[in-house]
Design a protein around this motif. Sequence first.
Motif, PDB file in Angstrom:
ATOM      1  N   VAL A 131       6.297  -1.661  -3.073  1.00 31.44           N
ATOM      2  CA  VAL A 131       6.935  -1.714  -4.390  1.00 31.44           C
ATOM      3  C   VAL A 131       7.480  -3.113  -4.667  1.00 31.44           C
ATOM      4  N   ALA A 132       8.142  -3.703  -3.648  1.00 28.42           N
ATOM      5  CA  ALA A 132       8.758  -5.021  -3.823  1.00 28.42           C
ATOM      6  C   ALA A 132       7.707  -6.086  -4.145  1.00 28.42           C
ATOM      7  N   ILE A 133       6.632  -6.122  -3.364  1.00 26.73           N
ATOM      8  CA  ILE A 133       5.588  -7.138  -3.553  1.00 26.73           C
ATOM      9  C   ILE A 133       4.870  -6.949  -4.883  1.00 26.73           C
ATOM     10  N   THR A 134       4.508  -5.684  -5.184  1.00 30.21           N
ATOM     11  CA  THR A 134       3.806  -5.403  -6.434  1.00 30.21           C
ATOM     12  C   THR A 134       4.666  -5.743  -7.643  1.00 30.21           C
ATOM     13  N   THR A 135       5.973  -5.424  -7.538  1.00 27.96           N
ATOM     14  CA  THR A 135       6.891  -5.713  -8.642  1.00 27.96           C
ATOM     15  C   THR A 135       7.010  -7.215  -8.880  1.00 27.96           C
ATOM     16  N   GLN A 136       7.108  -7.981  -7.791  1.00 27.46           N
ATOM     17  CA  GLN A 136       7.219  -9.431  -7.940  1.00 27.46           C
ATOM     18  C   GLN A 136       5.935 -10.051  -8.479  1.00 27.46           C
ATOM     19  N   LEU A 137       4.794  -9.539  -8.041  1.00 23.67           N
ATOM     20  CA  LEU A 137       3.517 -10.104  -8.488  1.00 23.67           C
ATOM     21  C   LEU A 137       3.229  -9.791  -9.949  1.00 23.67           C
ATOM     22  N   THR A 138       3.592  -8.578 -10.379  1.00 21.53           N
ATOM     23  CA  THR A 138       3.277  -8.157 -11.746  1.00 21.53           C
ATOM     24  C   THR A 138       4.452  -8.296 -12.706  1.00 21.53           C
ATOM     25  N   GLY A 139       5.665  -8.336 -12.134  1.00 22.06           N
ATOM     26  CA  GLY A 139       6.854  -8.371 -12.978  1.00 22.06           C
ATOM     27  C   GLY A 139       7.169  -7.019 -13.598  1.00 22.06           C
ATOM     28  N   LYS A 140       6.465  -5.944 -13.126  1.00 21.34           N
ATOM     29  CA  LYS A 140       6.656  -4.602 -13.671  1.00 21.34           C
ATOM     30  C   LYS A 140       6.837  -3.587 -12.540  1.00 21.34           C
ATOM     31  N   ASN A 194       6.863  -0.334 -12.677  1.00 19.21           N
ATOM     32  CA  ASN A 194       6.048   0.881 -12.734  1.00 19.21           C
ATOM     33  C   ASN A 194       4.727   0.745 -11.978  1.00 19.21           C
ATOM     34  N   TYR A 195       4.207  -0.479 -11.873  1.00 24.08           N
ATOM     35  CA  TYR A 195       2.988  -0.685 -11.083  1.00 24.08           C
ATOM     36  C   TYR A 195       3.247  -0.378  -9.597  1.00 24.08           C
ATOM     37  N   GLY A 196       4.439  -0.791  -9.113  1.00 23.15           N
ATOM     38  CA  GLY A 196       4.783  -0.534  -7.717  1.00 23.15           C
ATOM     39  C   GLY A 196       4.930   0.942  -7.430  1.00 23.15           C
ATOM     40  N   VAL A 197       5.589   1.668  -8.329  1.00 19.70           N
ATOM     41  CA  VAL A 197       5.777   3.107  -8.137  1.00 19.70           C
ATOM     42  C   VAL A 197       4.435   3.832  -8.183  1.00 19.70           C
ATOM     43  N   PHE A 198       3.582   3.463  -9.106  1.00 21.87           N
ATOM     44  CA  PHE A 198       2.280   4.115  -9.228  1.00 21.87           C
ATOM     45  C   PHE A 198       1.425   3.904  -7.978  1.00 21.87           C
ATOM     46  N   SER A 199       1.588   2.747  -7.334  1.00 20.87           N
ATOM     47  CA  SER A 199       0.779   2.459  -6.140  1.00 20.87           C
ATOM     48  C   SER A 199       1.099   3.405  -4.989  1.00 20.87           C
ATOM     49  N   LEU A 200       2.250   4.069  -5.039  1.00 21.80           N
ATOM     50  CA  LEU A 200       2.644   4.989  -3.966  1.00 21.80           C
ATOM     51  C   LEU A 200       1.774   6.246  -3.931  1.00 21.80           C
ATOM     52  N   ILE A 201       1.026   6.500  -4.991  1.00 20.05           N
ATOM     53  CA  ILE A 201       0.242   7.725  -5.084  1.00 20.05           C
ATOM     54  C   ILE A 201      -0.770   7.837  -3.945  1.00 20.05           C
ATOM     55  N   ILE A 202      -1.279   6.706  -3.502  1.00 26.77           N
ATOM     56  CA  ILE A 202      -2.280   6.737  -2.429  1.00 26.77           C
ATOM     57  C   ILE A 202      -1.695   7.266  -1.131  1.00 26.77           C
ATOM     58  N   LEU A 203      -0.399   7.025  -0.917  1.00 27.59           N
ATOM     59  CA  LEU A 203       0.256   7.503   0.299  1.00 27.59           C
ATOM     60  C   LEU A 203       0.297   9.030   0.317  1.00 27.59           C
ATOM     61  N   PHE A 204       0.563   9.628  -0.818  1.00 29.45           N
ATOM     62  CA  PHE A 204       0.605  11.093  -0.891  1.00 29.45           C
ATOM     63  C   PHE A 204      -0.792  11.697  -0.741  1.00 29.45           C
ATOM     64  N   VAL A 205      -1.779  11.040  -1.281  1.00 32.30           N
ATOM     65  CA  VAL A 205      -3.154  11.540  -1.163  1.00 32.30           C
ATOM     66  C   VAL A 205      -3.611  11.520   0.299  1.00 32.30           C
ATOM     67  N   ILE A 206      -3.349  10.408   0.976  1.00 37.14           N
ATOM     68  CA  ILE A 206      -3.712  10.326   2.400  1.00 37.14           C
ATOM     69  C   ILE A 206      -2.935  11.367   3.202  1.00 37.14           C
ATOM     70  N   GLY A 207      -1.653  11.515   2.872  1.00 40.58           N
ATOM     71  CA  GLY A 207      -0.815  12.470   3.590  1.00 40.58           C
ATOM     72  C   GLY A 207      -1.319  13.895   3.474  1.00 40.58           C
ATOM     73  N   ILE A 208      -1.707  14.305   2.285  1.00 38.82           N
ATOM     74  CA  ILE A 208      -2.154  15.684   2.086  1.00 38.82           C
ATOM     75  C   ILE A 208      -3.510  15.921   2.748  1.00 38.82           C
ATOM     76  N   ILE A 209      -4.355  14.901   2.792  1.00 39.95           N
ATOM     77  CA  ILE A 209      -5.650  15.034   3.478  1.00 39.95           C
ATOM     78  C   ILE A 209      -5.440  15.225   4.975  1.00 39.95           C
ATOM     79  N   LEU A 210      -4.565  14.420   5.568  1.00 44.22           N
ATOM     80  CA  LEU A 210      -4.285  14.533   7.000  1.00 44.22           C
ATOM     81  C   LEU A 210      -3.597  15.854   7.332  1.00 44.22           C
ATOM     82  N   LEU A 211      -2.660  16.277   6.461  1.00 45.84           N
ATOM     83  CA  LEU A 211      -1.954  17.532   6.705  1.00 45.84           C
ATOM     84  C   LEU A 211      -2.909  18.716   6.712  1.00 45.84           C
ATOM     85  N   SER A 212      -3.962  18.643   5.919  1.00 49.14           N
ATOM     86  CA  SER A 212      -4.936  19.739   5.851  1.00 49.14           C
ATOM     87  C   SER A 212      -5.668  19.928   7.171  1.00 49.14           C
TER      88      SER A 212
END
Length: 420
Positions: A379-388, A390-408
């Motif tokens: 979040v910190a790096i994405t926010t600094q690079l883009t100045g926004k 919301n881009y950092g928060v949206f990037s977290l979605i991949i973590l949940f996708v990987i997590g649910i695949i592994l949990l299955s």
Amino acid sequence: MSKFTKQENSWAMYDWGSSAYSIIITTAVFPIFYKSSATAAGVSAANSTAYLGYTIAIFTFILAMLGPILGSIADYRGMKKKFFNFFTLLGILFTALLAIIPFDNWLLLLICYTIAALGATGSNVFYDGFIVDVTTDKRMHEVSSRGYSLGYIGSTIPFLISIIIIMLASNEVIPISSITASRISFIITAIWWVVFSIPMLKNVYQIHFIEREGNQIIQSFRRLGKTFKEIRKYRALFLFLLAYFFYIDGVGTIINMSTAYGTDLGLDTNSLLIILFVTQVVAAPFAIIFGKLAGRFSEKKMLYVGIFIYIIVCSYAFFLKTVIDFWILAMLVATSQGGIQALSRSYFAKLIPKKNSNEFFGFYNIFGKFASIMGPLLVAITTQLTGKSNYGVFSLIILFVIGIILLSRVPEPTPSAVVE
């Protein structure tokens, strides 16, 4: 209350007390206080959010490295309570010290916050480990969910008091500044935490342990090395830790940086505090609901539900613009935040041997904390690079996708799956 034992209630009541730190210091008042301090010192909004992310990454790295080592030592008879007491007192002391640091010294605020966070998160490692000492495998999901539920309910009381004081001060109804009002909330947090730690300190004891042998530190390192080598042999345990690593990263990052994110979007302090207060109130019954549904449908299925809701949260956060949007987002988080944390703890506790609970919860902690480094940094790096933000928060979605695949791919807990 009668259906829970004295030890179960005392254990859960620690969450009632310590959760005041989570909402007032981690999520609500302190981040706003810090952001105001940094802004007054000429630090941009994006950079102050980034510095907070880096700070969270630093203290989680320190604790992640110490967790398994301290946990291994704490498995010896009588050691778990000593470590718990030390980290609890450390967290309480530095939480109180936040109230006397000069407002214009944002860097010192972050340093003190780091030490307070080490105490708070460190005490929770051993608090989590005590779950095997206060209840049975069959009741773990219910007792764990009760702890989180009481935490949400209990934290609303000092939080509400703090909100009232801050709002009265900001509207000049009482003759103190908003800065002083925020400092009072830090003192309230420390006092609340002390008082409701007493049942845990008096009534909960280490039941499962390893007898002391020779040099405990050397033996602990040997056991830790052996466990680390062998943990990959246990498919259910190892896969769950990998899944947990990813999805809890997103959960923790959203919790820790939600207020800073809202501030960057231009939401005023009063709106943020009210939204966070209602979130705590709504989260309490949902934590219990998750626990009861886990008893009917299984913890694993309810973890799927919680992760899926967080995927929706990340997607919605990208388009966040108004106070109404933030309300919707907060309520979505409230439905699953406590449930996903409580069920992760009880699910893991069923996979480990009780006498080594602290050592294994040390690994649970290291996976969770190393994950908490990656999320804030992302979040910190994405926010600094883009100045926004919301881009950092949206990037977290991949973590949940990987997590649910592994949990299955994680087998359901059975006696044969438990490490012996």
